[in-house]
Design a protein around this motif. Sequence first.
Motif, PDB file in Angstrom:
ATOM      1  N   HIS A  20       0.318  -0.894   0.219  1.00  0.00           N
ATOM      2  CA  HIS A  20      -0.447   0.151  -0.177  1.00  0.00           C
ATOM      3  C   HIS A  20       0.987   1.290  -0.253  1.00  0.00           C
ATOM      4  O   HIS A  20       0.143   1.754  -0.786  1.00  0.00           O
ATOM      5  N   TYR A  21       1.442   1.194   0.987  1.00  0.00           N
ATOM      6  CA  TYR A  21       2.998   2.560   0.701  1.00  0.00           C
ATOM      7  C   TYR A  21       4.233   3.039  -0.332  1.00  0.00           C
ATOM      8  O   TYR A  21       4.718   3.242  -0.337  1.00  0.00           O
ATOM      9  N   MET A  26       0.827   0.078  -8.034  1.00  0.00           N
ATOM     10  CA  MET A  26       0.825   1.701  -7.474  1.00  0.00           C
ATOM     11  C   MET A  26       0.427   2.546  -8.743  1.00  0.00           C
ATOM     12  O   MET A  26       0.949   2.460  -9.421  1.00  0.00           O
ATOM     13  N   THR A  27      -0.297   3.044  -8.935  1.00  0.00           N
ATOM     14  CA  THR A  27      -0.407   4.673  -9.297  1.00  0.00           C
ATOM     15  C   THR A  27       0.736   5.827  -8.994  1.00  0.00           C
ATOM     16  O   THR A  27       0.787   5.977  -8.138  1.00  0.00           O
ATOM     17  N   GLU A  28       1.182   5.933  -9.819  1.00  0.00           N
ATOM     18  CA  GLU A  28       1.850   7.328  -9.340  1.00  0.00           C
ATOM     19  C   GLU A  28       1.559   8.106  -8.861  1.00  0.00           C
ATOM     20  O   GLU A  28       0.178   8.186  -9.168  1.00  0.00           O
ATOM     21  N   ILE A  29       2.000   8.688  -7.622  1.00  0.00           N
ATOM     22  CA  ILE A  29       1.121   9.997  -7.046  1.00  0.00           C
ATOM     23  C   ILE A  29       2.201  11.655  -7.119  1.00  0.00           C
ATOM     24  O   ILE A  29       3.263  11.309  -7.210  1.00  0.00           O
ATOM     25  N   ASP A  30       1.371  12.628  -7.102  1.00  0.00           N
ATOM     26  CA  ASP A  30       2.378  13.911  -7.019  1.00  0.00           C
ATOM     27  C   ASP A  30       3.356  13.725  -6.262  1.00  0.00           C
ATOM     28  O   ASP A  30       3.005  13.681  -4.908  1.00  0.00           O
TER      29      ASP A  30
END
Lengths: 265, 206, 206
Positions: free
Chosen positions: B47-48, C1-5
């Motif tokens: 998740h992280y 995971m999607t890319e996060i800002d």
Amino acid sequence: MNDLLPPSADAALPHDIVVAFEGFDGPIDLLLSLAREQKVDLSKLSILALAEQYLDYINSARAMRLEIAADYLVMAAWLAYLKSRLLLPELQEDEANPADMAEALKFQLLRLEAMQKASRELLSLPQLGSDFFVRGLPEKREVEENPVYYLPLYDLLSALGAPQRRRKPDHYDIAPTRLYSMEESLTRLRRMLGGLPQWGSLQMFLPNMLGHDPLESRSAIASTFAAVLELVKEGELEVRQGQTFSTLYVKNRQNNDDNATEKTT
Amino acid sequence: MTEIDPALRLLEAILFASDEPMTLTVLQNQLGEAADVPTLLVALQKHYEGRGIHLVETGGVWSFRTDPALAPLMKITRQARRKLPKAASEVLAIIAYHQPVTRAEIESVRGVETSKGTLDILLELGWIRPGKRRETPGRPLTWKTTPEFLSHFNLEALKDLPGMEDLKAAGLLDARPILATMSAEGGEASDPDDAEFANWVDEEVV
Amino acid sequence: MTEIDPALRLLEAILFASDEPMTLTVLQNQLGEAADVPTLLVALQKHYEGRGIHLVETGGVWSFRTDPALAPLMKITRQARRKLPKAASEVLAIIAYHQPVTRAEIESVRGVETSKGTLDILLELGWIRPGKRRETPGRPLTWKTTPEFLSHFNLEALKDLPGMEDLKAAGLLDARPILATMSAEGGEASDPDDAEFANWVDEEVV
């Protein structure tokens, strides 16, 4: 050894060599650094050339009258020996093969180089507190203590008496100790003395204590005696005793004026 | 938000509350027998991934920490990175890669005596600790790295030390003394005071 | 995971690592002019909704806190070695010396009622167990000690418990002030308790 060197050498002391010596962690480190000057893969290193380089380095340092630590000299000796063995044909079978010795030295250099490289790589890894961080505001968690009971044997044993100890002070009536008081004896004596014209033994005045507590009987004797002394002091009574521990006799003083001199010995 | 597993929430909160890594045992105790803690940890770690905080395992203990890649961007009061003396960093590397290793073995790798202060620095940092005694004559003490060492360098295990596999493959993690056994004909005496050596020095070097 | 800002990642890391809650101004400084901090904060807060950790704002400062609802579950339970409470020690002593003994008998010796918790502690410790029912009206349960009791006190058998005479000699059963014992000359067993104790020893323990 320094005596062999010309005093003038001081003047020519090249600064870089001094610095260089201080920078080395021992002869292997120095050898490693010299080996790097050969600018070849360490595994293709010429040990013979390296030995010569090292001996030259030590020699020039000695020419500068630099203090050289013993372990550098030991290495120099070993390399000098190795050099001679590498140059000379095989002599005796029981001596170590010079090629093996060179190989061992090469391994040592490779190993130290690997460790020096590893230490640089290790210390360039991200580090806690400077490159990454743990929770800056850690939260206190509630602590619940789960009791694990134990009991020393002494406490078990003394717990046995605890109900007694607890109960007694709670409703413990101090039973009045039954003693024959001096007041009682005084009253009693005064009452009896009226009808006592002659000497009578103290025993006659004791109350009947048959069936009473022995402690009470004794207290009757004591209080009667004390009462007698009191009455003597007040001049109401006379007392006499033949000798130590013999019977005590008492008599009313008023009834006694006529034969006051009558005293037995 | 989708509902998340209550055990996962609890695990997240417990790990997040602490500034120290936690063992699997402690976490298992806290979550109870029924919880599959290893699976939960992996799920949480996933998740992280890619976020600003990572859940990492170092030497069997788990903790949240910020992504090291963000380091240059974080204007945070940071501890001055302790510049280790060269000798201490070498000794640390030798202990880390060769452990358990005796002081004599460390010295044979470096070819020089280890001053007392060097081990002290590493001990004080909490990065090394004594291991078992070696069952050889004199029963020398060995040295190992600590879990704090792994945690400090964000290493999951010793095998993740930089270049560990290559060094092992190249046979360079052999701590046995080399020159000591090769030195003199007899093999034993490597003592610098040895008269023989002194002679050679005079003959050859002067 | 999607890319996060990236700004969101940094914000997350900063809030996590900071040792105090942070104001909007400080956060803006850290992230730079370009970042829309209020929007990022709301986004981050949303991300943590329903998880074990919440991003909370209190009085204009922002910080991560673990979900307060989880506090009871996060409680750390510790084993604390404690001496057995007095009441339990007395009950235990009475059971040890009188067994098998009913609860009513225990109470008559102690002169006080025994709370349920007291027997529970002893049961939980495994030091006492129910014996046969007494064949008297009401068929009350009797209590006995267990082998665990013996092993806790390092005793091989019940008969290794010191006898009442020994305890009396050691002054462990002294119950009252000295005056009481002065009563009479020959007065042997004038203390009613003596006879009682003597009986216990003879009947129960030996």
